[in-house]
Design an enzyme around this catalytic site. Structure first.
Site, PDB file in Angstrom:
ATOM      1  N   ASP A   1      11.103  39.205  -5.249  1.00 20.55           N
ATOM      2  CA  ASP A   1       9.670  38.921  -5.084  1.00 20.55           C
ATOM      3  C   ASP A   1       9.463  37.431  -4.848  1.00 20.55           C
ATOM      4  O   ASP A   1       8.621  36.807  -5.484  1.00 20.55           O
ATOM      5  CB  ASP A   1       8.893  39.394  -6.308  1.00 20.55           C
ATOM      6  CG  ASP A   1       7.397  39.524  -5.995  1.00 20.55           C
ATOM      7  OD1 ASP A   1       7.055  39.582  -4.796  1.00 20.55           O
ATOM      8  OD2 ASP A   1       6.599  39.571  -6.936  1.00 20.55           O
TER       9      ASP A   1
ATOM     10  N   GLY B   1      -3.284  31.381 -15.717  1.00 24.03           N
ATOM     11  CA  GLY B   1      -2.727  32.135 -14.605  1.00 24.03           C
ATOM     12  C   GLY B   1      -2.467  33.568 -14.997  1.00 24.03           C
ATOM     13  O   GLY B   1      -2.871  34.034 -16.062  1.00 24.03           O
ATOM     14  N   LEU B   2      -1.790  34.249 -14.118  1.00 25.76           N
ATOM     15  CA  LEU B   2      -1.514  35.659 -14.323  1.00 25.76           C
ATOM     16  C   LEU B   2      -0.148  35.986 -13.765  1.00 25.76           C
ATOM     17  O   LEU B   2       0.178  35.587 -12.654  1.00 25.76           O
ATOM     18  CB  LEU B   2      -2.570  36.517 -13.632  1.00 25.76           C
ATOM     19  CG  LEU B   2      -2.540  37.984 -14.049  1.00 25.76           C
ATOM     20  CD1 LEU B   2      -3.264  38.161 -15.358  1.00 25.76           C
ATOM     21  CD2 LEU B   2      -3.168  38.832 -12.982  1.00 25.76           C
ATOM     22  N   GLY B   3       0.641  36.705 -14.521  1.00 21.01           N
ATOM     23  CA  GLY B   3       1.936  37.162 -14.055  1.00 21.01           C
ATOM     24  C   GLY B   3       1.861  38.603 -13.615  1.00 21.01           C
ATOM     25  O   GLY B   3       0.790  39.172 -13.422  1.00 21.01           O
TER      26      GLY B   3
END
EC number: 2.7.11.1
Length: 1582
Positions: A177, A32-34
């Site tokens: 967020d 994944g990606l943060g």
């Protein structure tokens, strides 16, 4: 992780101290990606357990002058590393996870590691977290068959999200967020919140922020509003809105408005009604839940704790069955991924690629973000915070400059082609014959995008190479507007669009608005109008539009309009170079280009014409002002003449005229009646409002001011005026010459950048763009006055510019707001100002100024900006929020931009918004912003305050005589401004010092920096005050200065003054060059309320030197100007040359003084700070203060003193900081001074004297010694905050009831005769020692499980584990975590509800009468009580009750006058500094004297303060002395011109607040800035 404590409470300050992950964890594949890094599947090598590892780049950059390590509070702490913005966010996320991840709905945090890389590569920060195998909620929704979750599942997930948010909100953290991608699910259906990269601690006063951050589609309206109006703020309820949007995402598969571009979505969210689910198959509870979450006014939105009580999430039927079914569904998704070979990812692969290049964006609401912007980012409303990411997906790849310029011009051609097609299209298209009239009008005005995709490329346009670069910018601005028109109701026009393209358009997934769209950045990129699924060849075809398609799509409705719009000789022959490009460029280039600005009258942004009640669309008046579609086109085309005739017409023409075409267009846009069909108003509302918003962004004269001036023909041409006219003509030639150069597109791509347009920013003059074609008369015969002659078309289509001076006309709004405007001119006494249109620098400076907060929008509008408008019969003048840069609340308006009073084009200065520790606080009801007639003077809370506007006539006369100024006196006092000549000083413009939370020392015994010094822990909101010496502690102190002596200094020959000013503004040489200042000119300044001046006119700076200093001081005091050369001015005294008198509110007059440059010594003394801002004062409005924008040079060591303009009619006795605001106790009332943006004074408590106050924010308490009997009273901060925010009668009645029932205020044990108190917070217990006349009482707020014996020993039991950690905020966290974990019922109780007050002991003081008292932890880890008396200092052991005396130097002839007991922050709470008489010594709490006399003051100080930069400050009878604790030398001394009483109030970081008492018993507040911590650490061994 079970709970907080231990390593969790120690904040990570140095990433380099983290352990290396080698041998502990290893990385597998990417999952994944943060926000700032990739997420890998991690493997714990010893156990084989899988984890999620977030890997981010981290680099530390040493500062060469202080790149070393020092020992602070037993811990090695790096003071020589400076982290980047991105790494600071990583530290924030790391510390938040360490503190709060013990909750079941926060992803578990296993640790952080720092992996060193070989030289030349960036090091890596590893954050090891719990692995959530099912992925994010967004992934689960996409993997579900119908892309919709069951309602029970949604209820369960929402409940878990709310529980996690309630945990964060209880710890004063806003996530900011919340969205589906940041809510992860485990294999057993546990819900976890992740991605704290943008989370933030909220303000300590009322829990609000105002930074613009988040993901657009989930962003709350109040967060968006903070970008457009930084006076606004928001709190943790913005997360509740995001929960509602996430619920819609789970129900419908995507958030609302996901088919819009992110910027378009922001506009719609802010202006449209709250979103809801489209399907009707959901329960009423679900609909009600979403309605509660998406209440647009966040003041009425429930909190996360309240939403947990909503039936939708509270009453989940068969919850166990719901969880089991969701678990089975997640297991199926995991297996499905494995079968398809899809790796375990948190987001789709495309989203990973996009989000890796597309990151969040932030608006420039936070000062620390603005300071890092490059100089090329001029006037960008939105900016990229972290570096320069790759281009977002709505922007194409960069191409060659020629190709890109070609595409930009082709885009501009498509924007303006509809109007050209009107001239040449012979007949409507058959396929469109049946189309409704409104669709044809929409097709003409907004060219549909899909209609061009399949268009056959016939011949590319040939004129792109010759068009000016501004045309490309205009194309980029209007492209997003063109994209909006893609809507289902235009299908008849969009018949060429394939279903596949429509599907791609509708299913485009939401994205983070990680980079600003190009039109706001000014970069040379073309907005990509196709969504991500379109092929490159389609994009190429999209960039080439045949002329035939354009003609077919335009169907003329009225031939007479065509005849009026046709060109006699060129309409048919300019198909390759569309004439509409050239013609409309005259309209849209000044309005829409990024680098060329033309002023628009203020009424277009502050007034809209609204039909009066009862007026219908069919009434004659309304019909006369309602445009048919062709007429709307005519209005757009009439903008050509509208600019030259209406906007830039001579403002001194007195005849009133009908509404011009541009006003008419804006009126229709503002009233959402662009088309005449009323039934379509709702459908077009979003598009029209978006268009209106985009136009307003470009039309709004944010960075410019309309200034009035003399007509040149009415003046005698003196030497100064002749020089100005020559300079004016010279700039006119340069402007036109540069205009020719700008149209050479075949140059390098840099010609398109802002470097090519520097002259546009540096020229200050009124621009007249002459139309290049005859004016087309308005269809409704709206008369427009002719101002400039028509010029026939030529080949180059040059826009010739003329410079002229003019006097603007009074407007209707100016007359309506006459009591509010402070600078409006009466028609009888209208004066004119000299033009000052010069500039001597081509250096651009970024526009980083933002407006301050907490001000009603119409309180301080500059009415000179208004131009006459004519309101027709049947209409009334309505109001919308004005642009911020046109109001005097904006910080920038009060300073540099005011120098261009006479100009239409004005470069904006480098001015930062007010900031206090990164938090903005708004202390007014949000509904006040909508009030149009806010007369702020009519507030009874200002009884004890007034604006200093008395007794200045004599002072003015002295200044007139000294400067030989011919002045026309009116009813009001006239003001003068000193212009400081900075050409002699080459000090560079320095960035602002980042004081922030560098620390705060302990005052009043309330720990801000005991033990582990708070200066290094990042929590800087504990502040308090100390009342020194008893009831008459400062009675014999002297006052600061007097107007007679001050006026004598003002009249010195070296100072220049001018008629319409207030106080002088000092600039750096760089800024002075940009403004074109020289020694021969003096420019008028009008300053805003708030800080009246840097207070240097009352204080003179003395730097200790061998000789010379005292003579300079005497020279200043005697009123004679020192004759020292300028380069020696740093060693001289400083004195300000501006006056205290108010400026005239009705007129101004030019001055003819010969002294044009101000005191060089004063300029030199202030210039070290880079820029000192003196806002404007107003007798009609509450003061606006700008206390924070100080740019402190790293080399500066001299203190700055600022003075707040407000005077209090009674003496100020005490003060304490509450968040960023200042609580002040006087002899009659308790006030709150709003320091967030305006110096508004709110009276909180009446008719009660206050002797000492201290804010305990973690306990939600205000402790006071108040009343005529000196009782110890405790007020609830919540009650005080509601008293400020809620002014309705019901709330006031409730507040009175709370006061009577002791819910709001409680007297502790009815103690009377209290002299002093001190507070110490340690672990779970908060101690308070109260000094009475003959005894000392010890109390404690402790958890309800503690009794008296436990509370007195808790210090001994737990000090060994805490290692001197007395951080009150950490104690606050422990209180919540431990007590709430023990009982779930206590989860959402306030801290003061979880504690009880225990009376521990009473210590008799025998024959000693206590004066001051303090608490500390002795070297034996026992609670010690220090107190002072007339006999010296004494020490009491709290447990054994043994009292002993502290050894003092023996002098039997001397009477001891005790001042302070100061806890030294670097001594782990053991070291004390005792100040008495003119001496100070340091002792340990175990009674051992380890230092002899530390300091010797020149005079006996009335009060002494110690601050985080290891310096002590004493306020004596004659001067303020600043001494170093390490070197024991007098660093600086500020002498006072006359005697005033001074009293220290409180401190935060290196800001010291103190007060002075005037001769008339009035008081005034000052604050002094001593310098940066880093600079001191480089000079002293801190």
């Amino acid at each position: 992780m079970a709970g907080p404590g231990g390593w969790r409470d120690r904040e990570v300050t140095d990433l380099g101290h983290l352990p290396d992950p080698t041998g502990i964890f290893s990385l597998d594949k990417t999952i994944g990606l943060g926000t700032y890094g990739r997420i890998y599947l991690g493997l714990h090598e010893k156990t084989g357990a899988f984890t999620a590892v977030k890997v981010m780049n981290a680099r530390k950059t040493p500062l060469p002058e202080i790149g070393r390590r020092v020992r602070v509070n037993k811990y090695q702490k790096s003071v020589g590393w400076r982290y980047s913005d991105e790494e600071e966010d990583l530290r924030t996320e790391l510390n938040l996870l360490r503190k709060y991840s013990f909750h079941k709905n926060i992803v578990s945090f296993y640790g952080a590691f720092f992996k060193l890389s070989p030289p030349g590569q960036r090091h890596q920060l590893w954050m090891v977290m719990e692995l959530c195998a099912a992925g994010s909620v967004t992934d689960v929704v996409r993997m579900t068959s119908n892309q919709s979750l069951k309602e029970d599942w949604i209820a369960y997930i929402c409940r878990e999200i709310l529980q996690g948010l309630a945990h964060l909100h209880a710890h004063r953290v806003i996530h900011r967020d919340i969205k589906g991608q940041n809510v992860l699910l485990t294999h057993n259906a546990e819900v976890k919140l992740v991605d704290f990269g943008v989370s933030a601690q909220v303000s300590r006063t009322n829990g609000r922020r105002n930074s613009f951050i988040g993901t657009p589609y989930w962003m709350a309206p109040e967060v968006i509003d903070c970008d457009e109006d930084p006076r606004r703020s928001y709190d943790y309820r913005s997360d509740v809105w995001s929960v509602g949007i996430t619920a819609i995402e789970m129900a419908e598969g995507a958030p609302p408005l996901c088919n819009l571009q992110p910027l378009e979505a922001l506009f719609v969210i802010l202006r449209e009604s709250a979103p809801t689910v489209k399907s009707s198959g959901w329960s009423r509870k679900f609909h009600n839940f979403m309605e509660k979450c998406t209440i647009k006014n966040f003041l009425f939105r429930p909190t996360s704790a309240n939403m947990l009580q909503h039936p939708f999430v509270r009453d989940i039927k068969n919850e166990r069955h719901v969880v089991e079914s969701l678990t089975r569904h997640l297991t199926g998704i995991i297996k499905k991924r494995q079968k398809k070979g899809i790796p375990l990812i948190f987001e789709r692969e495309e989203a990973i690629k996009e989000q890796y290049t597309v990151r969040r964006f932030r608006g420039p609401s936070c000062t620390h973000e603005l300071l890092r912007l490059p100089t090329s980012s001029r006037c960008r409303p939105l900016r990229v915070l972290h570096g320069e990411p790759s281009q977002p997906r709505w922007l194409p790849d960069r191409e060659e400059p020629q190709v890109q310029a070609l595409q930009q011009l082709q885009g501009a051609a498509r924007v303006f082609m509809p109007l050209q097609a009107l001239d040449s299209a012979p007949k409507p298209l058959k396929g469109q014959a049946q189309a409704p009239q409104r669709l044809q009008g929409a097709a003409r005005v907004f060219m549909p995008l899909q209609a061009q995709v399949k268009a056959k490329a016939s011949k590319p346009l040939q004129m792109q190479i010759k068009a000016p670069p501004r045309l490309r910018r205009a194309a980029r601005v209007l492209m997003p507007l063109q994209a909006q028109v893609r809507a289902p109701r235009l299908l008849q026009v969009q018949s060429q669009v394939s279903k596949k393209q429509q599907a791609q358009t509708q299913t485009s997934e939401p994205q983070d608005l990680d980079q600003v769209p190009e039109e706001f950045q000014g970069q040379d990129q073309v907005p990509e109008q196709q969504r991500q699924g379109q092929a490159p060849e389609q994009q190429q075809r999209h960039n080439q539009v045949p002329e035939q398609e354009l003609e077919q799509n335009q169907a003329p409705e009225q031939p007479e309009v065509q005849e009026q719009a046709a060109e006699p000789a060129q309409a048919e022959t300019e198909a390759e170079e569309p004439e509409s490009l050239r013609v409309n460029a005259q309209v849209f280039l000044p309005l829409l280009s990024q680098d060329h600005h033309v002023l628009l009258p203020l009424h277009l942004d502050t007034q809209v014409l609204i039909p009066v009640e009862g007026q219908t669309e069919g009434s004659p008046q309304a019909q006369a002002w309602t445009l048919e579609p062709p007429q709307a086109i005519g209005s757009v085309q009439a903008l050509i003449e509208g600019l030259s005739r209406d906007l830039l017409r001579a403002p001194n023409s007195n005849n009133s005229k009908p509404l011009g075409p541009l006003q008419t267009l804006m009126e229709n846009l503002s009233s959402n009646r662009f088309y005449s069909q009323p039934e379509q108003a709702r459908e077009k509302k979003s598009k029209v409002s978006t268009l209106r918003q985009a136009l307003a962004k470009r039309l709004s004269p944010k960075r410019f001011r309309a200034k009035s001036s003399w007509r040149p023909e009415k003046l005698e041409l003196s030497d100064l005026e002749a020089r100005r006219q020559r300079r004016q003509r010279r700039w006119e030639d340069i402007f036109n010459q540069h205009e020719e150069e700008l149209r050479q597109v075949d140059k390098d791509k840099e010609d398109e950048s802002s470097d090519n347009d520097e002259v546009f920013h540096s020229i200050q003059a009124e621009v007249q763009i002459e139309p290049l074609k005859p004016y087309i008369s308005n269809p409704k015969k709206i008369e427009v006055q002719e101002r400039s002659p028509s010029v026939p078309n030529n080949q180059d289509h040059a826009h010739h510019v003329k410079f002229s001076s003019s006097v603007p006309q009074r407007s209707l709004l100016e007359q309506a707001q006459k009591p509010i405007d402070i600078r409006q001119r009466s028609s009888q006494n209208r004066q004119n100002w000299l033009a000052a249109s010069e500039s001597s620098s081509e250096e651009e400076s970024p526009v980083t100024g933002r407006r301050s907060q907490s001000s009603p929008p119409y309180s301080t509008i500059d009415q000179k900006l208004l131009v006459d408008i004519h309101v027709p019969d049947g209409f009334k003048v309505g109001k919308i929020s004005p642009p911020v840069y046109l109001t005097n609340e904006w910080v920038g308006y009060n300073a540099l931009s005011e120098i261009f009073r006479n100009d239409w084009l004005t470069p904006a200065p480098v001015i930062q918004p007010p900031e206090e520790d990164g938090d903005y606080v708004e202390l007014y009801d949000a509904s006040a912003d909508t009030d149009g007639d806010d007369d702020d003077e009519s507030n009874d809370t200002f009884e004890d305050t007034y604006d200093h506007a008395n007794g200045n006539d004599d002072l003015d006369n002295q200044v007139d005589q000294a400067n030989d100024v011919c002045k026309d006196h009116d009813d009001d006092n006239n003001k003068f401004v000193d212009d400081v000549n900075n050409n002699y000083y080459e000090a560079p413009s320095c960035p602002r010092a980042s004081y922030g939370r560098d620390g705060s020392c302990k005052q009043d015994g309330y720990d801000g920096s005991r033990g582990k010094e708070e200066a290094y822990r990042g929590y800087g909101s504990h502040t308090a005050n100390r009342s020194h010496g008893g009831s008459a502690a400062s009675e014999d102190n002297a006052a600061i200065g007097d107007q007679e002596e001050h006026a004598a200094n003002i009249g010195s020959e070296r100072r220049g003054s001018e008629g319409d000013g207030g106080k002088g503004v000092v600039r750096t040489s760089e800024e002075s060059g940009a403004l074109g200042l020289n020694g021969e000119e003096n420019c008028s300044e009008t300053d805003g309320p708030g800080l009246k001046r840097p207070a240097s006119q009352d204080f003179e700076y003395l730097q200790e030197e061998p000789g010379g200093g005292n003579e300079a001081s005497n020279a200043i005091d005697s009123g004679a100007a020192p004759s020292a050369p300028d380069h020696e001015s740093d060693n001289k005294d400083i004195s300000e040359s501006s006056t205290q008198s108010d400026f005239s509110a009705n007129h101004s007059s030019p001055s003819k003084g010969s002294g044009m440059s101000a005191d060089a010594n004063f300029a030199s003394a202030i210039l070290y700070a880079g820029f000192v801002e003196v806002p404007e004062e107003s007798p009609k409005q509450p003061s606006e203060v700008n206390v924070n924008p100080l740019y402190v040079s790293p080399a500066c060591k001299k203190p700055l003193i600022h003075m707040y303009e407000k005077e209090f009619t009674s003496e100020i006795c005490c003060g304490s900081l509450w968040g960023v605001n200042l609580l002040l106790g006087t002899r009659s009332n308790l006030y709150l001074m709003d320091r967030s943006g305006k110096a508004d004074i709110t009276k909180l408590i009446r008719r009660r004297p206050f002797r000492q106050i201290q804010v305990l924010e973690p306990l939600n308490l205000l402790i006071t010694i108040s009343g005529h009997k000196n009782r110890l009273r405790v007020y609830h901060l919540t009650w005080l905050r509601n008293k400020i925010l809620n002014n309705d009668p019901e709330s006031k009645r409730r507040q009175e009831e709370m006061l009577k029932t002791e819910e709001a205020c409680k007297a502790i044990d009815k103690l009377t005769g209290c002299e002093h108190f001190s507070v110490l917070q340690h672990e779970e217990t908060t101690y308070i020692a109260i000094a009475l006349k003959s005894s000392i009482h010890l109390y404690a707020w402790a958890p309800k499980s503690f009794d008296e014996s436990t509370a007195i020993k808790v210090c001994i039991d737990q000090s060994a584990d805490s290692e001197g950690d007395y951080m009150s905020y950490q104690a606050y966290i422990r209180i919540l975590a431990k007590i709430q974990a023990a009982d779930p019922v206590n989860r959402f109780k306030r801290p003061d509800e979880l504690l009880h007050l225990l009376k521990l002991k009473v210590f008799p003081t025998l024959d000693h009468k206590p004066v001051t008292v303090d608490l500390a932890i002795g070297s034996e880890k026992r609670l010690k009580i220090f107190f002072s008396s007339a006999d010296g200092y004494h020490l009491i052991d709290a447990e054994s009750e043994v009292m002993s005396d502290v050894t003092l130097p023996k002098n039997p002839l001397e009477i001891i006058i005790p001042q302070n007991i100061i806890i030294l922050p670097d001594c782990l709470g053991i070291g004390m500094m005792l100040t008495f008489n003119a001496e100070a010594l340091s002792v340990e709490a175990n009674e051992q004297l380890f230092k002899k006399i530390l300091e010797m003051w020149k005079d006996i100080p009335s009060s002494i303060a110690f601050e985080c930069t290891q310096r002590t400050t004493g306020w004596g009878q004659k001067a303020i002395e600043v001494r170093s604790l390490q070197s024991r030398v007098l660093e600086s001394e500020l002498k006072r011109r006359s005697i005033k009483k001074l009293r220290f109030l409180c401190t935060r970081g290196d800001k010291l607040f103190f007060t002075s008492t005037l001769r008339n018993h009035h008081s005034r507040v000052y604050f002094m800035t001593l310098g940066k911590l880093e600079e001191l650490q480089s000079n002293y061994d801190v």
